[in-house]
Design an enzyme around this catalytic site. Structure first.
Site, PDB file in Angstrom:
ATOM      1  N   HIS A  34      -3.471   9.695  -2.660  1.00  0.00           N
ATOM      2  CA  HIS A  34      -4.318   9.427  -3.001  1.00  0.00           C
ATOM      3  C   HIS A  34      -5.245   9.363  -3.199  1.00  0.00           C
ATOM      4  CE1 HIS A  34      -0.444   6.292  -2.710  1.00  0.00           C
ATOM      5  NE2 HIS A  34      -1.064   5.556  -1.905  1.00  0.00           N
ATOM      6  N   HIS A  53       0.973   5.795  -7.143  1.00  0.00           N
ATOM      7  CA  HIS A  53       0.184   3.998  -7.696  1.00  0.00           C
ATOM      8  C   HIS A  53      -0.740   4.371  -7.602  1.00  0.00           C
ATOM      9  CE1 HIS A  53      -0.442   2.840  -3.545  1.00  0.00           C
ATOM     10  NE2 HIS A  53      -0.965   1.703  -4.021  1.00  0.00           N
TER      11      HIS A  53
END
Ligand code: NDP
Length: 462
Positions: A232, A170
């Site tokens: 990430h 995300h």
């Protein structure tokens, strides 16, 4: 952005009663409805013993808690929401999913479920004839090691082609992360200096003020490297270090990202300082002798023409001084031959604040008024303190869900990139050294300063 493939015509949400659906997916679906884009049925699947009304109550509570209820948008979501009750091990559940799909022929299956259930669900979907022209969205963690990530990829690839597999990270859906890519390639002044000749070092910090927040059991199996660095933070490294893609065509961008990951040397434990906050072992469901790191600082080497010799430092941790994510690209200082002032602490840099606010700033030195030729550091703000989500931009989950439905894979991790990222960190997750203890509310163990001794220390966010 339109993908090269036809859009999906239904969303099947496995794990609809779970935490992720509550925190992220329902709010994203309401936001999609608000923009007028919820033009497909949403079929929730779980085994809680609920009915559709209970699911709707849960969805309403979710959007109320996360962003606020929008009655018109929620009504649209309600009209699209269907529910299939049943265990994933039972083929009957999937016959009902098939029936609820009705005329839809190109569903997207979203796996918001424990990874241990992936094989069962994939097999059952195939058995029920729900995989032709279908896409699958998988959540992190994508494997626990290089070996398990490969096994998971092989499992998915038996049923779905790579172009139909959407691995969510995300972070890539965040506006501020997208801005790194835009800022780099939309500004001509940057490229000539974005390389080993001018860049001294790059530092990426992802700090959380909070601890494991009652999720000690999960964290014991994860630790900071699996939780945020393998995914990430390495994705951010790719945006900072990649060459210009030939276009925004998904594979053009993902090829360049994968190239960066392949040119990062696998890490050894000398490039790692790991830490654990004092009190972690007293958290519920955490072993009294746990060696799981809640902090890690690493030094990466990218073996490329552009970056040879430039250290990329990445650090992340829980119970640190503040919650924020920031990137700082520090440039070399000019030779100290013209002015006789002492070596400056802060020279030229580009700073990207990724969260909780979004900022882009350039660091420069300017002359202090007066006779002497001495100066002060100054920061030129290009984007300043913009609260995330306040600029009308999409939340990462809304963006990624929309992209997956459209078939646009640009912001999703590709198989080779995921495996290359695991290959980098794999030697660290087997590190036998116990982590250093650090005090909550600090910037982590002091030992981490050793890593950056050669570049004047950490550039600590303020
Ligand atoms: P939860 O445990 O909260 O939810 C799991 C869901 O799966 C529930 O809806 C559960 O249904 C369903 N489920 C599990 N086993 C079965 C089964 N045999 N048959 C039918 N339904 C089943 O997990 P999360 O929502 O926290 O996480 C889901 C995924 O998302 C995981 O892969 C996680 O790693 C990932 N993730 C989660 C994040 C988060 O913030 N929560 C963040 C990033 C990734 P029921 O309740 O009815 O049993």
């Amino acid at each position: 952005m339109n993908g090269p493939h036809p859009p999906s015509d239904a969303l099947v949400l496995f794990g609809v009663t779970g935490d992720l659906a509550y925190k992220k997916i329902f709010p994203a679906l309401q936001a999609t409805a608000r923009r007028g884009n919820l033009n497909f049925p949403v079929i929730g699947v779980a085994r809680s013993g609920w009915n559709r009304d209970q699911l709707l109550e849960r969805a309403k509570a979710s959007v109320t808690e996360h962003g606020g209820l929008d009655p018109a948008a929620f009504a649209r979501l309600e009209s699209q929401l269907r529910y299939v009750e049943g265990d994933y091990r039972d083929p009957e559940t999937f016959r009902r999913v098939r029936a609820e799909l009705q005329q839809a022929t190109r569903p997207t299956h979203y796996f918001a479920i424990p990874p241990s259930m992936f094989p069962t669900v994939v097999e059952q979907l195939a058995g029920a004839g729900c995989c032709d022209d279908a896409r699958v969205v998988v959540e992190k963690p994508f494997g626990r090691s290089l070996e398990s990530a490969r096994a998971l990829n092989q499992l998915l690839l038996k049923t779905f082609p790579e172009r139909s597999i959407f691995r969510i990270d995300h972070y890539l859906g965040k506006e501020a992360v997208q801005n790194i890519l835009y800022f780099r390639f939309a500004n001509a002044f940057l490229d000539p200096i974005w390389n080993r000749r001018y860049v001294e070092n790059v530092q990426i910090t992802m700090a959380e003020e909070f601890g494991v927040s009652g999720r000690g059991k999960l964290y014991e199996e994860t630790g900071v490297i699996r939780d945020v660095i393998q995914n990430h933070l390495l994705q951010i490294v790719t945006y900072l270090a990649m060459e210009a893609p030939s276009s925004m065509y998904p594979e053009a961008v993902r090829d360049e990202q994968a190239t960066v990951l392949r040119t990062i040397r696998p890490l050894n434990t000398e490039q790692l300082i790991s830490g654990q906050y004092r009190g972690y072992r007293d958290e519920p469901d955490v072993a009294k002798d746990s060696k799981v790191p809640t902090y890690a600082a690493i030094r990466l080497h990218i073996d490329s023409w552009r970056w040879e010799g430039v250290p990329f430092y990445v650090r992340a941790g829980k119970r640190l001084k503040m919650t924020c994510a920031e990137v700082r690209v520090e440039f070399k200082t000019p030779p100290p031959v013209v002015f006789k002032e002492p070596a400056p602490a802060a020279g030229n840099y580009v700073r990207f604040r990724l969260s909780p606010q979004v900022a882009i700033a350039l660091g420069a030195r300017v002359k202090r008024p007066g006779e002497e030729m001495v100066g002060d550091p100054l920061e030129l703000s290009l984007v300043e303190g913009l609260e995330q989500g306040k600029g009308g931009e999409m939340d990462a989950y809304e963006r990624l869900l929309g992209d997956a439905m459209e078939g646009d894979a640009t912001l999703f991790a590709r198989q080779d990139a995921v495996e290359a990222a695991w290959a980098i960190v794999d030697p660290l997750i087997r590190d036998p050294h116990p982590p250093y203890e650090y005090e909550p509310g600090t910037w982590g163990p002091r030992e981490a300063d050793r890593l950056v001794a050669g570049v004047g220390g950490w550039n600590t966010p303020e």
